[in-house]
Design an enzyme around this catalytic site. Structure first.
Site, PDB file in Angstrom:
ATOM      1  N   ARG A  72       0.860  -1.184   0.000  1.00  0.00           N
ATOM      2  CA  ARG A  72       0.000   0.000   0.000  1.00  0.00           C
ATOM      3  C   ARG A  72       0.892   1.227   0.000  1.00  0.00           C
ATOM      4  NH1 ARG A  72      -3.467  -2.747  -1.486  1.00  0.00           N
ATOM      5  NH2 ARG A  72      -5.563  -3.078  -0.648  1.00  0.00           N
TER       6      ARG A  72
ATOM      7  N   GLU B 188      -3.321   7.677  -4.191  1.00  0.00           N
ATOM      8  CA  GLU B 188      -3.877   7.186  -5.461  1.00  0.00           C
ATOM      9  C   GLU B 188      -5.209   7.865  -5.752  1.00  0.00           C
ATOM     10  OE1 GLU B 188      -3.967   2.878  -5.506  1.00  0.00           O
ATOM     11  OE2 GLU B 188      -1.910   2.805  -4.782  1.00  0.00           O
TER      12      GLU B 188
ATOM     13  N   HIS C 142      -1.223   0.257  -9.742  1.00  0.00           N
ATOM     14  CA  HIS C 142      -1.887  -0.672  -8.809  1.00  0.00           C
ATOM     15  C   HIS C 142      -2.501  -1.869  -9.544  1.00  0.00           C
ATOM     16  CE1 HIS C 142      -3.841  -0.826  -4.549  1.00  0.00           C
ATOM     17  NE2 HIS C 142      -3.573  -2.036  -5.001  1.00  0.00           N
TER      18      HIS C 142
HETATM   19  C1  GLV Z   1      -4.968  -5.056  -3.835  1.00  0.00           C
HETATM   20  O1  GLV Z   1      -4.298  -4.086  -3.661  1.00  0.00           O
HETATM   21  C2  GLV Z   1      -5.439  -5.887  -2.781  1.00  0.00           C
HETATM   22  O2  GLV Z   1      -5.302  -5.546  -1.598  1.00  0.00           O
HETATM   23  O3  GLV Z   1      -5.996  -6.929  -3.113  1.00  0.00           O
END
Ligand code: GLV
Ligand code: GLV
Length: 308
Positions: A226, A255, A273
């Site tokens: 993250r 983001e 992402h």
């Molecule tokens: C994607 O970022 C997830 O947490 O699945």
């Protein structure tokens, strides 16, 4: 999403899969719902739970990370929260390893160079980079399911692997040759440091100016976890000033914004992402979310509940 129809309840679907609903659309859309299937772009908080109403029983997040969900607020209202672990481990580890290789061997930078039309010929030092398979050390921050899948790849590349996290002390890690480590030791020794911890109050800005300063000037940071785990402004400064050598980033602090300082740097590879964006993986994530909702609405235990 074929199995949405098997839920045996009316289903309301946001009509545009390429654009998240506005907050107003979301709050109106969940009103009266018994179950909500949410993406990580949606903030599931007290306001949303109230907008849904007292009949809400389950929120199924289509992601393994659930920092977008106020799990405590859901718990207080008796709402079950689920995520999508396991099914995305291999896809996410593939992307982390892809970024590791791309930054180490400067693949994207070299591609940009070639496309620029600049004259070139083979030369001994043209785009030299880190030798991943010559005993480079990988530090895995947060050895969970995804980190373990990265460790398996690293073993095939004959890397030395250090890891933090409870599972770094377990038998599976030992069998992969993973050495349990403190964060500081891992930062100091890692040729590549890859982040696989969830975002929590404890991990927010875990990689800050101080942590970056501990890393080798030749080291590479990979983040498929993250964005806010990294202080992005501090990372930009570290990359610009040669405190570390490069970064491969799938996630960003704000983001969909990307720090403008990153965009101008050659030694970073940036992707939007897409860690779990394998075709079959995305199907599996969607189906798991549906199965979780179906289970709770049928009065069965959810398959993959989370706790706050
Ligand atoms: C994607 O970022 C997830 O947490 O699945
Ligand atoms: C984190 O998302 C993990 O399961 O490793």
């Amino acid at each position: 999403m074929r199995r949405l129809s098997e839920l045996d309840v009316p289903v309301v679907v946001h009509p545009d899969p390429d654009r998240p609903p506005t907050r107003a659309e979301l709050l109106a859309g969940v009103s009266g719902a018994a179950g909500v299937i949410a993406l990580l772009t949606e903030r599931v908080d007290e306001e949303l739970l109230v907008a849904a109403g007292d009949q809400l029983r389950v929120v199924a997040n289509v992601a393994v990370g659930f920092d977008n969900v106020d799990v405590a607020a859901a718990g207080r209202r008796g709402v079950v929260v689920t995520n999508t672990p396991d099914v995305l481990d291999e896809a996410t580890a593939d992307l982390a390893f892809g970024l590791l290789l791309a930054v180490s061997r400067r693949v994207v930078e070299a591609d940009r160079f070639l496309r620029s039309g600049a004259p070139w010929s083979w030369a001994p030092t043209l785009f030299t980079g880190l030798d991943v398979s010559a005993g480079a050390t990988l530090g895995i921050v947060g050895l969970g399911r995804i980190g373990m899948a990265v460790a398996r790849r690293a073993r095939a590349f004959r890397m030395r692997v250090l890891a933090t996290g409870r599972r770094a002390h377990g038998a599976e890690a030992a069998a992969l040759g993973v050495q349990p480590s403190t964060l500081d030791e891992l930062l100091e020794r890692g040729d590549v440091v890859s982040l696989h911890c969830p975002l929590t109050p404890q991990t927010r800005h875990l990689i800050d100016e101080r942590a970056l300063a501990r890393m080798k000037p030749t080291a590479i940071l990979v983040n498929t976890a993250r964005g806010p785990v990294v202080d992005e402004a501090a990372l930009v400064a570290a990359l610009r000033d040669g405190v570390i050598a490069g970064a491969g980033l799938d996630v960003f602090e704000n983001e969909p914004e990307v720090h403008p300082g990153l965009l101008g740097l050659d030694n970073v590879v940036l992707v939007p992402h897409i860690g779990s964006a394998g075709l079959a993986t995305r199907d599996a994530m969607g189906l798991l979310a549906i199965d979780n909702v179906a289970a709770v609405l049928a009065g069965r235990p959810p398959l993959t509940p989370v706790t706050g």
